[in-house]
Motif scaffolding. Structure first.
Motif, short mmCIF file in Angstrom:
data_model
loop_
_atom_site.label_atom_id
_atom_site.label_comp_id
_atom_site.label_asym_id
_atom_site.label_seq_id
_atom_site.Cartn_x
_atom_site.Cartn_y
_atom_site.Cartn_z
N HIS A 92 0.45 -12.67 1.42
CA HIS A 92 -0.47 -11.82 2.18
C HIS A 92 -1.44 -11.16 1.21
CE1 HIS A 92 -0.81 -8.54 5.52
NE2 HIS A 92 -1.97 -8.85 5.02
N PRO A 93 -2.53 -11.84 0.87
CA PRO A 93 -3.49 -11.27 -0.08
C PRO A 93 -3.98 -9.90 0.36
CG PRO A 93 -3.99 -13.57 0.35
CD PRO A 93 -2.93 -13.16 1.34
N GLY A 94 -4.03 -8.99 -0.60
CA GLY A 94 -4.54 -7.65 -0.33
C GLY A 94 -3.50 -6.65 0.11
N ARG A 95 -2.31 -7.11 0.43
CA ARG A 95 -1.26 -6.18 0.85
C ARG A 95 -0.80 -5.37 -0.36
NH1 ARG A 95 3.48 -9.04 3.12
NH2 ARG A 95 3.45 -9.93 1.06
N GLU A 96 -0.49 -4.11 -0.12
CA GLU A 96 0.03 -3.23 -1.17
C GLU A 96 1.46 -2.86 -0.85
OE1 GLU A 96 -1.45 -2.24 -4.03
OE2 GLU A 96 -3.16 -3.51 -3.52
N ASP A 97 2.35 -2.95 -1.80
CA ASP A 97 3.74 -2.51 -1.71
C ASP A 97 4.45 -3.03 -0.46
OD1 ASP A 97 6.05 -1.24 -2.57
OD2 ASP A 97 5.49 0.70 -1.70
N GLY A 98 4.33 -4.30 -0.21
CA GLY A 98 4.97 -4.90 0.96
C GLY A 98 6.48 -4.79 0.93
N ILE A 99 7.07 -4.77 -0.25
CA ILE A 99 8.52 -4.70 -0.38
C ILE A 99 9.07 -3.42 0.25
CG2 ILE A 99 8.72 -3.58 -2.64
CD1 ILE A 99 10.78 -5.79 -3.34
N THR A 100 8.25 -2.37 0.26
CA THR A 100 8.65 -1.10 0.87
C THR A 100 8.03 -0.93 2.25
OG1 THR A 100 8.82 -0.09 -1.31
CG2 THR A 100 8.62 1.41 0.56
N ASN A 101 6.75 -1.21 2.37
CA ASN A 101 6.02 -0.93 3.61
C ASN A 101 6.54 -1.71 4.81
OD1 ASN A 101 4.35 0.92 2.37
ND2 ASN A 101 2.80 -0.59 1.86
N LYS A 102 6.99 -2.95 4.60
CA LYS A 102 7.48 -3.73 5.73
C LYS A 102 8.75 -3.11 6.32
CE LYS A 102 7.05 -8.14 5.84
NZ LYS A 102 6.99 -9.58 5.68
N VAL A 103 9.63 -2.63 5.46
CA VAL A 103 10.86 -1.99 5.92
C VAL A 103 10.55 -0.65 6.58
CG1 VAL A 103 13.08 -1.03 5.19
CG2 VAL A 103 12.25 -3.17 4.19
N GLU A 104 9.66 0.12 5.98
CA GLU A 104 9.28 1.42 6.56
C GLU A 104 8.67 1.25 7.95
OE1 GLU A 104 6.78 3.17 3.59
OE2 GLU A 104 8.50 3.90 2.41
N SER A 105 7.91 0.20 8.16
CA SER A 105 7.33 -0.04 9.48
C SER A 105 8.43 -0.25 10.54
CB SER A 105 6.42 -1.26 9.42
OG SER A 105 5.96 -1.60 10.72
N VAL A 106 9.41 -1.04 10.21
CA VAL A 106 10.51 -1.27 11.15
C VAL A 106 11.26 0.03 11.42
CG1 VAL A 106 12.73 -2.45 11.45
CG2 VAL A 106 10.77 -3.69 10.54
#
Length: 100
Positions: A80-94
């Motif tokens: 996902h080009p341009g995404r920042e800190d996906g390792i944390t943000n994806k879990v936080e969204s859920v």
């Protein structure tokens, strides 16, 4: 960061207890300096490019292959080009959705 890679390595041909060999693979990831997390099934590593992450995954496989006659690997990639800190943000969204 733009690439999240979840992977697992399973050493084959070395008996039932493979924790030490898997730990060697995880150590490669942790020593890489890239953001990462390990759970019971996968290690997730995040990098600025897919190539950067795949170098680390390859090294992790190779360290296990030095100790086992065969290595089975499962890999899942979220590019996902341009995404920042996906390792944390994806879990936080859920988690936000679960709270609300």
């Amino acid at each position: 960061m733009s690439a999240l890679v979840a992977f697992s390595v399973t050493p084959l041909g070395v008996g039932e207890h493979v924790g030490r060999l898997v730990a060697d693979a995880v150590k490669v990831v942790r020593d890489s300096g890239l953001p990462n997390r390990t759970d019971a099934m996968f290690t997730v590593v995040e990098g600025g490019s897919l190539a950067e992450v795949m170098v680390v995954v390859t090294q992790a496989i190779q360290v296990v292959a030095e100790q086992a006659p065969r290595v089975s690997t499962v890999i899942k990639i979220d590019y996902h080009p341009g995404r920042e800190d996906g390792i944390t943000n994806k879990v936080e969204s859920v988690e936000r959705h679960l709270e609300g």
